[in-house]
Design a protein around this motif. Structure first.
Motif, PDB file in Angstrom:
ATOM      1  N   HIS A  15       0.635  -1.246  -0.186  1.00  0.00           N
ATOM      2  CA  HIS A  15       0.185  -0.005  -0.136  1.00  0.00           C
ATOM      3  C   HIS A  15       0.901   1.269   0.050  1.00  0.00           C
ATOM      4  O   HIS A  15       2.036   1.168  -0.442  1.00  0.00           O
ATOM      5  CB  HIS A  15      -1.132  -0.171   1.263  1.00  0.00           C
ATOM      6  CG  HIS A  15      -1.805  -1.350   1.133  1.00  0.00           C
ATOM      7  ND1 HIS A  15      -2.934  -1.532   0.332  1.00  0.00           N
ATOM      8  CD2 HIS A  15      -1.450  -2.355   1.792  1.00  0.00           C
ATOM      9  CE1 HIS A  15      -3.313  -2.887   0.610  1.00  0.00           C
ATOM     10  NE2 HIS A  15      -2.338  -3.588   1.324  1.00  0.00           N
ATOM     11  N   LYS A  22      -5.600  -1.361   5.165  1.00  0.00           N
ATOM     12  CA  LYS A  22      -6.711  -1.531   6.041  1.00  0.00           C
ATOM     13  C   LYS A  22      -6.456  -0.411   7.323  1.00  0.00           C
ATOM     14  O   LYS A  22      -5.221   0.115   7.128  1.00  0.00           O
ATOM     15  CB  LYS A  22      -6.297  -2.722   6.876  1.00  0.00           C
ATOM     16  CG  LYS A  22      -6.170  -4.085   5.839  1.00  0.00           C
ATOM     17  CD  LYS A  22      -7.651  -4.142   5.223  1.00  0.00           C
ATOM     18  CE  LYS A  22      -7.922  -5.389   4.426  1.00  0.00           C
ATOM     19  NZ  LYS A  22      -6.855  -5.673   3.290  1.00  0.00           N
ATOM     20  N   GLU A  29      -2.685   0.795   7.587  1.00  0.00           N
ATOM     21  CA  GLU A  29      -1.529  -0.469   7.071  1.00  0.00           C
ATOM     22  C   GLU A  29      -0.224  -0.071   6.358  1.00  0.00           C
ATOM     23  O   GLU A  29       0.637  -0.522   6.477  1.00  0.00           O
ATOM     24  CB  GLU A  29      -2.433  -1.406   6.231  1.00  0.00           C
ATOM     25  CG  GLU A  29      -1.589  -2.540   5.763  1.00  0.00           C
ATOM     26  CD  GLU A  29      -2.515  -3.509   4.745  1.00  0.00           C
ATOM     27  OE1 GLU A  29      -3.623  -3.427   4.078  1.00  0.00           O
ATOM     28  OE2 GLU A  29      -1.954  -4.581   4.135  1.00  0.00           O
ATOM     29  N   HIS A  93       2.296  -7.116   4.609  1.00  0.00           N
ATOM     30  CA  HIS A  93       1.122  -6.435   4.543  1.00  0.00           C
ATOM     31  C   HIS A  93       0.584  -6.678   6.190  1.00  0.00           C
ATOM     32  O   HIS A  93       1.003  -7.641   6.883  1.00  0.00           O
ATOM     33  CB  HIS A  93       0.118  -7.196   3.554  1.00  0.00           C
ATOM     34  CG  HIS A  93       0.143  -6.899   2.144  1.00  0.00           C
ATOM     35  ND1 HIS A  93      -0.541  -5.932   1.689  1.00  0.00           N
ATOM     36  CD2 HIS A  93       1.169  -7.336   1.381  1.00  0.00           C
ATOM     37  CE1 HIS A  93      -0.133  -5.808   0.447  1.00  0.00           C
ATOM     38  NE2 HIS A  93       0.840  -6.346   0.241  1.00  0.00           N
ATOM     39  N   VAL A  94      -0.776  -6.224   6.347  1.00  0.00           N
ATOM     40  CA  VAL A  94      -1.554  -6.359   7.539  1.00  0.00           C
ATOM     41  C   VAL A  94      -2.928  -6.679   7.135  1.00  0.00           C
ATOM     42  O   VAL A  94      -3.433  -5.752   6.533  1.00  0.00           O
ATOM     43  CB  VAL A  94      -1.311  -5.263   8.498  1.00  0.00           C
ATOM     44  CG1 VAL A  94      -1.997  -5.301   9.958  1.00  0.00           C
ATOM     45  CG2 VAL A  94       0.000  -4.713   8.912  1.00  0.00           C
TER      46      VAL A  94
HETATM   47 ZN   LIG Z   1      -2.323  -5.361   2.402  1.00  0.00          ZN
END
Ligand SMILES: [Zn+2]
Length: 188
Positions: A15, A22, A29, A93-94
């Motif tokens: 992102h 998120k 995120e 990622h989260v």
């Molecule tokens: Zn992600």
């Protein structure tokens, strides 16, 4: 972590920019993934690896929406790192607070070396590995093995604690080290 010396690793902080990913009570995120990626970069470089970050600040890749931005990111990666002999690509990622247990290391379906990579990372994190179909793994062409890591759910408060992020970075680095060990012994 002797196996990391001389390895070329792309870390992709998920992102950024117009597409923050998120969000939960102000925790985004895009910020967690960048912080985590920089910690991991420092750790891997200290072990003698050469690390490339796809972004080092809060920016997107010029896509027209979040999905298109992933495709622009793929194009950037395929052009920027072509011919550089990249060993591994890790996308950080989260996951959403509704992700239940989909936390751990993902690999593209049918990708053998990536499966070994994801398993080694997941085991060191005390999490699971998952087969999936994800554009960032499917469409990138520059690394021998690739994994997307969902380090936690976005509502987990420890994500604000740099020391805890360092602990998880260490687990990921150990997973990479184990993967390169397996690779050297032909166990992929
Ligand atoms: Zn992600």
């Amino acid at each position: 972590m002797k196996e990391l010396k001389g390895k070329k690793i792309v870390i992709d902080p998920g992102h950024g920019g117009d597409y923050p990913g998120k969000e939960y009570e102000g925790r985004e995120e895009e910020d967690v993934t960048l912080k985590m990626s920089k910690i991991l970069e420092e750790l891997l470089e200290a072990e003698g690896a050469k690390v490339y970050l796809t972004r080092t600040r809060d920016e997107d890749f010029g896509g027209t929406d979040a999905d298109d931005d992933i495709m622009e990111r793929v194009k950037y990666i395929n052009k920027k790192y072509k011919g550089k002999g990249i060993d591994v690509l890790i996308s950080i990622h989260v996951n959403t607070e509704r992700a239940f247990n989909r936390i751990g290391a993902f690999y593209q379906e049918g990708a053998k070396a990536s499966k070994t990579l994801a398993k080694n990372i997941a085991v060191n994190m005390g999490k699971k590995s998952f087969e999936d179909d994800l554009a960032i793994l499917r469409e990138t062409t520059v690394a021998g093995a690739k994994s997307l890591i969902e380090i936690a759910r976005i509502d987990e408060e420890w994500l604000d604690d740099s020391d805890r992020l360092k602990d998880v970075a260490k687990e990921i680095a150990l997973g990479l080290n184990d993967y390169f060990h397996d690779l050297r012994l032909g166990r992929v």
